[in-house]
Design a protein around this motif. Sequence first.
Motif, short mmCIF file in Angstrom:
data_model
loop_
_atom_site.label_atom_id
_atom_site.label_comp_id
_atom_site.label_asym_id
_atom_site.label_seq_id
_atom_site.Cartn_x
_atom_site.Cartn_y
_atom_site.Cartn_z
N VAL A 1 71.51 37.47 28.01
CA VAL A 1 71.78 36.03 27.97
C VAL A 1 71.68 35.44 29.38
O VAL A 1 71.07 34.39 29.59
N GLY A 2 72.25 36.13 30.36
CA GLY A 2 72.20 35.66 31.75
C GLY A 2 70.78 35.60 32.28
O GLY A 2 70.40 34.64 32.96
N LEU A 3 69.97 36.60 31.95
CA LEU A 3 68.58 36.62 32.39
C LEU A 3 67.81 35.44 31.78
O LEU A 3 67.09 34.73 32.50
N ILE A 4 68.00 35.20 30.50
CA ILE A 4 67.32 34.08 29.84
C ILE A 4 67.79 32.77 30.46
O ILE A 4 66.97 31.89 30.75
N HIS A 5 69.08 32.65 30.68
CA HIS A 5 69.63 31.44 31.29
C HIS A 5 69.04 31.21 32.68
O HIS A 5 68.65 30.09 33.02
N ASP A 6 68.96 32.26 33.48
CA ASP A 6 68.39 32.15 34.84
C ASP A 6 66.94 31.69 34.79
O ASP A 6 66.50 30.90 35.63
#
Length: 66
Positions: free
Chosen positions: A44-49
């Motif tokens: 989720v963090g990677l997609i958000h970044d």
Amino acid sequence: MVMATEKMNEDWRRIRDQIKDIWDDADFDNKQMKRARGNFTKIVGLIHDKTEEPIEEIRRKMSAIL
């Protein structure tokens, strides 16, 4: 054990491909994807970044493909 590992690899490839399809504008590096593999929060963090999409929206979309 071997079959379970192959099943997990198949599942990961399916999820990875769906992530790339849903967020096709984002450029996901294979190393980054491998580091996030199996960790929902990291994915989720990677997609958000990469997309700056709201985290709750990413979680909703991810829940639909898992």
